[in-house]
Enzyme design. Structure first.
Site, PDB file in Angstrom:
ATOM      1  N   HIS A 116       0.839  -1.199   0.000  1.00 44.77           N
ATOM      2  CA  HIS A 116       0.000   0.000   0.000  1.00 44.77           C
ATOM      3  C   HIS A 116       0.872   1.246   0.000  1.00 44.77           C
ATOM      4  O   HIS A 116       1.888   1.301   0.684  1.00 44.77           O
ATOM      5  CB  HIS A 116      -0.920   0.035   1.231  1.00 44.77           C
ATOM      6  CG  HIS A 116      -1.944   1.125   1.140  1.00 44.77           C
ATOM      7  ND1 HIS A 116      -3.149   0.963   0.505  1.00 44.77           N
ATOM      8  CD2 HIS A 116      -1.912   2.409   1.553  1.00 44.77           C
ATOM      9  CE1 HIS A 116      -3.819   2.100   0.539  1.00 44.77           C
ATOM     10  NE2 HIS A 116      -3.093   3.000   1.179  1.00 44.77           N
ATOM     11  N   ASP A 147     -15.250   3.009   5.732  1.00 41.96           N
ATOM     12  CA  ASP A 147     -14.121   3.893   5.410  1.00 41.96           C
ATOM     13  C   ASP A 147     -14.442   4.736   4.187  1.00 41.96           C
ATOM     14  O   ASP A 147     -14.130   5.927   4.137  1.00 41.96           O
ATOM     15  CB  ASP A 147     -12.831   3.102   5.173  1.00 41.96           C
ATOM     16  CG  ASP A 147     -11.736   4.023   4.632  1.00 41.96           C
ATOM     17  OD1 ASP A 147     -11.347   4.938   5.374  1.00 41.96           O
ATOM     18  OD2 ASP A 147     -11.334   3.855   3.478  1.00 41.96           O
ATOM     19  N   ARG A 151     -14.436  13.150   5.153  1.00 47.01           N
ATOM     20  CA  ARG A 151     -13.169  13.774   5.573  1.00 47.01           C
ATOM     21  C   ARG A 151     -12.629  14.672   4.469  1.00 47.01           C
ATOM     22  O   ARG A 151     -12.096  15.748   4.723  1.00 47.01           O
ATOM     23  CB  ARG A 151     -12.122  12.696   5.904  1.00 47.01           C
ATOM     24  CG  ARG A 151     -12.389  11.997   7.229  1.00 47.01           C
ATOM     25  CD  ARG A 151     -11.510  10.761   7.365  1.00 47.01           C
ATOM     26  NE  ARG A 151     -10.099  11.061   7.347  1.00 47.01           N
ATOM     27  CZ  ARG A 151      -9.158  10.198   6.923  1.00 47.01           C
ATOM     28  NH1 ARG A 151      -9.490   8.987   6.497  1.00 47.01           N
ATOM     29  NH2 ARG A 151      -7.903  10.534   6.954  1.00 47.01           N
ATOM     30  N   SER A 177      -7.944   4.268   8.347  1.00 47.44           N
ATOM     31  CA  SER A 177      -8.523   4.180   7.011  1.00 47.44           C
ATOM     32  C   SER A 177      -7.748   3.164   6.161  1.00 47.44           C
ATOM     33  O   SER A 177      -8.332   2.255   5.552  1.00 47.44           O
ATOM     34  CB  SER A 177      -8.476   5.579   6.374  1.00 47.44           C
ATOM     35  OG  SER A 177      -8.654   5.515   4.998  1.00 47.44           O
ATOM     36  N   LYS A 221      -8.896  -1.145   5.247  1.00 49.00           N
ATOM     37  CA  LYS A 221      -9.010  -1.705   3.892  1.00 49.00           C
ATOM     38  C   LYS A 221      -8.041  -2.874   3.708  1.00 49.00           C
ATOM     39  O   LYS A 221      -8.380  -3.880   3.093  1.00 49.00           O
ATOM     40  CB  LYS A 221      -8.704  -0.615   2.852  1.00 49.00           C
ATOM     41  CG  LYS A 221      -9.809   0.427   2.758  1.00 49.00           C
ATOM     42  CD  LYS A 221      -9.514   1.475   1.711  1.00 49.00           C
ATOM     43  CE  LYS A 221      -8.436   2.419   2.153  1.00 49.00           C
ATOM     44  NZ  LYS A 221      -8.730   3.823   2.126  1.00 49.00           N
TER      45      LYS A 221
HETATM   46  N1  URA Z   1      -5.225   6.922   1.969  1.00 47.74           N
HETATM   47  C1  URA Z   1      -6.276   6.292   2.551  1.00 47.74           C
HETATM   48  O1  URA Z   1      -6.680   5.231   2.105  1.00 47.74           O
HETATM   49  N2  URA Z   1      -6.847   6.860   3.607  1.00 47.74           N
HETATM   50  C2  URA Z   1      -6.436   8.027   4.141  1.00 47.74           C
HETATM   51  O2  URA Z   1      -6.993   8.478   5.111  1.00 47.74           O
HETATM   52  C3  URA Z   1      -5.341   8.676   3.526  1.00 47.74           C
HETATM   53  C4  URA Z   1      -4.749   8.096   2.442  1.00 47.74           C
END
Ligand code: URA
Length: 470
Positions: free
Chosen positions: A122, A201, A208, A223, A227
């Site tokens: 990620h 999320d 957000r 967040s 995922k």
């Molecule tokens: N990437 C994400 O998936 N979530 C965030 O809050 C910031 C970057």
């Protein structure tokens, strides 16, 4: 329990309980209140309103979240939808290598070898960040299956999903069995994150994004990790970006975010490594969806050397191989390099494009081109001191390469090609960059580019690409 009392508690800087956090998340996602309508239908009602979630998020920006609160928030969001079971993938190697088992039918997973570690990657988001598109085939070609779900870009940062969508015919929406079977056949598939992965999320992130509550370490960690955990891998390599184009502007903040995410993984019995990487300058020379895929293909085919993206993608790949148990880090670095230089990674990428319906056109994918190509010429001579990633990313966005708002349509051919990188010398009148656009706001792109590029007489100290690992 009432949302009002929970918001008040957070406003007063008192730690919330697991139940209170679950109430907020489930209530906001519409899962914790069932009501019978006048027509006698049972409906689930959103017990926590947008304005209440926004108030909680803003109180969090000021008062922060404790380690336990971050963990409870992550878990509540991870379990707000489906948590994938990737166990059918854990024996994929034997299937690739054994020709008798190449054509696995749907759900015919029983012939798989003993479990192995499934590793995911990620990135916290960057400009020109095409690393997943290099890392995934490099790792897959080195014998570790990659089943990756990626997201779309927002604002000045790009998203792997949009880049792949620029390949004519390429399907980013596959059902779970199709996804698994492609990984079982060729060792690699990248698809869009399904709406069932951490839906809380998705909803909270959209809020957000409009309420200036993105850049908080606890909220970002929860967040991302919600995922990742819902996507089912056993181990994660986290590319934590630091610099002008990243959420984390300082190394210290990036380190805190990395440690928080690693702790969440470990609390779930999973392994994680974080690599802190520089995001002051856009990565590579191209910014924009099809332009970035073209650059990726040139690097994979060994037609072009692009130092920054090669160094970073090899290091991330080596760490993925390491977590998958392919040897010590040095040996994994050698395996990653071999995978790239032998062009096995290139072949793997093309195999994925073909398997997901992309039109390969004999290896020459026809991406099309933007109608207008406008060069920006330097007004002075000297060394490029900096190329601000956020400004250039936003310039690419206004040219049509990204979305200012979630519902905006992307122009896949739009973007920017940099002719110069930090440290290069430029003469007066020489091309600094080229805009590619069909319908973009050229004036704004030009204004942002002039703000973003600094030229000086001294050769600058070169940016350190890898700032550390945890
Ligand atoms: N990437 C994400 O998936 N979530 C965030 O809050 C910031 C970057």
């Amino acid at each position: 329990m009432r949302a009002y009392d929970i918001i008040m508690k957070k406003r007063n800087n008192t730690e919330l309980t697991k139940e209170e956090i679950q109430f907020l998340v489930n209530g906001y996602t519409g899962a914790n209140k069932l009501e019978i309508t006048q027509e006698s239908r049972l409906v689930s009602k959103q017990a926590v309103k947008d304005e209440q979630m926004a108030a909680f998020l803003m109180a969090t920006m000021f008062n922060g979240l404790s380690k336990d609160e971050i963990y409870h928030l992550t878990m509540a969001m991870a379990h707000s939808g489906e948590v994938l079971d990737l166990s059918p993938l854990r024996g994929v190697l034997s299937n690739i290598e054994n020709s008798d088992q190449k054509n696995l039918g749907e759900k015919n997973y029983e012939n798989l070898a003993p479990p192995q570690t499934v590793v995911d990657k990620h990135s916290t988001g960057g400009v020109g960040d095409k690393l997943t598109l290099l890392v995934a085939p490099i790792v897959a070609a080195a014998g570790v299956p990659v089943a990756k779900m990626s997201g779309a870009g927002l604002g000045h940062t790009g998203g792997t999903l949009d880049k792949l969508s620029s390949i004519p015919g390429f399907k980013t929406e596959l059902n779970f069995d199709e996804f698994i079977n492609i990984v079982n056949k060729i060792g690699l598939s990248i698809i869009g994150q399904t709406k069932d992965i951490a839906p809380a999320d998705k909803k909270i992130y959209a809020l957000r994004d409009t309420t200036a509550t993105v850049d908080n370490i606890g909220l970002i960690a929860a967040s991302i990790m919600s995922k990742k955990l819902a996507s089912g891998a056993d181990a994660f390599v986290l590319d934590v970006k630091v610099g002008s184009g990243a959420f984390m502007k300082s190394e210290e903040e990036a380190k805190k975010l990395a440690i928080t995410m690693i702790e969440i993984a470990e609390q779930n019995g999973k392994k994680a490594k974080a690599i802190l990487t520089n995001m002051d300058e856009p990565l590579g020379f191209s910014i924009g969806n099809s332009l970035e895929i073209i650059e990726v293909l040139e690097v994979l085919e060994r037609k072009k050397e692009v130092k920054d993206i090669e160094i970073l993608s090899l290091e991330l790949s080596a760490n993925m191989l390491f977590l998958a148990g392919k040897g010590d880090l040095e040996s994994c670095r050698a395996q990653a390099l071999e995978s790239l230089t032998s062009k096995k990674a290139y072949k793997k990428f093309l195999a994925m494009v073909e398997a997901q319906g992309g039109s390969l056109n004999g290896g020459k994918i026809n991406f099309g081109e933007a109608k207008n190509k406008i060069e920006l010429h330097s007004k002075e001579e000297g060394y490029i001191q900096s190329i601000n990633a956020e400004k250039i990313g936003t310039a690419a966005m206004v040219l049509g390469a990204g979305r200012a708002a979630k519902e905006d349509k992307i122009d896949y051919t739009a973007g920017i090609i940099l002719n110069k990188k930090v440290g290069d010398y430029v003469s007066k009148g020489e091309t600094l960059l080229t805009f590619h656009t069909n319908r973009g706001d050229l004036e704004e792109a030009e204004r942002l580019s002039w703000l973003g590029i600094k030229i000086g007489t001294e050769s600058p100290i070169s940016n350190q690409l890898i700032l550390g690992s945890l």
